[in-house]
Design a protein around this motif. Structure first.
Motif, PDB file in Angstrom:
ATOM      1  N   UNK A   1      -0.221   5.263  -1.476  1.00 38.31           N
ATOM      2  CA  UNK A   1       1.166   4.999  -1.841  1.00 38.31           C
ATOM      3  C   UNK A   1       1.901   6.325  -1.867  1.00 38.31           C
ATOM      4  N   UNK A   2       3.216   6.286  -1.682  1.00 40.70           N
ATOM      5  CA  UNK A   2       3.990   7.502  -1.889  1.00 40.70           C
ATOM      6  C   UNK A   2       3.908   7.900  -3.361  1.00 40.70           C
TER       7      UNK A   2
ATOM      8  N   UNK B   1       7.115   3.986  -9.437  1.00 45.31           N
ATOM      9  CA  UNK B   1       6.413   2.854  -8.854  1.00 45.31           C
ATOM     10  C   UNK B   1       6.613   2.867  -7.335  1.00 45.31           C
ATOM     11  N   UNK B   2       5.537   2.757  -6.617  1.00 49.43           N
ATOM     12  CA  UNK B   2       5.605   2.673  -5.167  1.00 49.43           C
ATOM     13  C   UNK B   2       4.590   1.642  -4.694  1.00 49.43           C
ATOM     14  N   UNK B   3       4.908   1.015  -3.594  1.00 51.14           N
ATOM     15  CA  UNK B   3       4.007   0.030  -3.018  1.00 51.14           C
ATOM     16  C   UNK B   3       2.708   0.697  -2.555  1.00 51.14           C
ATOM     17  N   UNK B   4       1.593   0.037  -2.835  1.00 48.99           N
ATOM     18  CA  UNK B   4       0.278   0.516  -2.412  1.00 48.99           C
ATOM     19  C   UNK B   4      -0.151  -0.261  -1.173  1.00 48.99           C
TER      20      UNK B   4
END
Lengths: 115, 114
Positions: free
Chosen positions: B94-95, B99-102
């Motif tokens: 993830x970035x 919160x970032x999408x994995x």
């Protein structure tokens, strides 16, 4: 093990019937997710929730809906099950902003067969 | 768009030999990188992660992974394989920040041969 309980663990259902999978967590984590796992595709995100009544779509959301009325519960509903939805479904949780960053913890899975 | 590649569907290694499971990634900015293990009919278990700092990350069950920014890789390693290490291994990225999408790879099956 993370405190995540999925139910049912195994289910066989007929095409066209509605199905609801339940995920219950005891960790008070803000984020909850539903993934499906299929051979050759790895894990694909269906829907996720970032708080009570706050949900958003993932990459394979068609045919699925979710609800989160309490922090600890996240429901996945197949409104009218199809054979293409035969899969293993995993609930997962994470705690944004914690030192663990985006670490996601998974439940034990729900095996769904649509006949 | 971010992505993860696990170029080997299966890796076979003799018990006692060192093992490597490969992972390369693509992401905007700095990455968070993860390894998970899945035993048959079980959920994924978190093994280790890279957030920042030392490029060599140590995790559960004697596993470690090396972050290589120039090669955009995060290979999983263990000095001496056990038969009980036989499982499916997933790399994820993830970035960094908030919160970032994995995104998960498609998995590599590790078979340790007695």
């Amino acid at each position: 093990d993370a405190g995540i309980t999925q139910s049912p663990r195994h289910k066989v259902t007929e095409t066209g019937t509605p199905v609801t999978l339940r995920c219950h967590q005891t960790e008070n984590h803000r984020y909850m997710y539903w993934y499906r796992q299929d051979p050759g595709h790895g894990l694909r995100l269906i829907h996720y929730s970032y708080g009570v009544k706050d949900t958003d779509k993932g990459e394979v959301s068609d045919g699925y809906s979710v609800s989160r009325s309490k922090t600890e519960d996240f429901l996945l509903t197949l409104e009218s099950a199809t054979s293409s939805q035969t899969s293993v479904y995993f609930c997962a949780i994470s705690d944004r902003g914690s030192p663990s960053g985006n670490t996601i913890y998974f439940g034990e899975g729900s095996w769904l067969t649509v006949v | 768009a971010q992505s993860v590649a696990q170029p080997e569907d299966q890796v076979n290694v003799a018990e006692g030999n060192p093992l490597t499971v490969k992972c390369t990634y693509s992401v905007s900015g700095n990455p968070y990188l993860f390894w998970y293990v899945q035993y048959p009919n079980r959920g994924l278990q978190f093994l280790l992660k890279y957030i920042t700092g030392d490029n060599l990350v140590k995790g559960s069950y004697g596993f470690e992974a090396e972050f290589n920014k120039s090669q955009t890789s995060f290979h999983l390693k263990k000095p001496s394989a056990l038969v009980s290490d036989s499982a499916l291994y997933f790399c994820a990225v993830s970035p960094s920040g908030g919160y970032q999408k994995v995104t998960f790879g498609t998995g590599t099956k590790l078979q340790v041969i007695p």
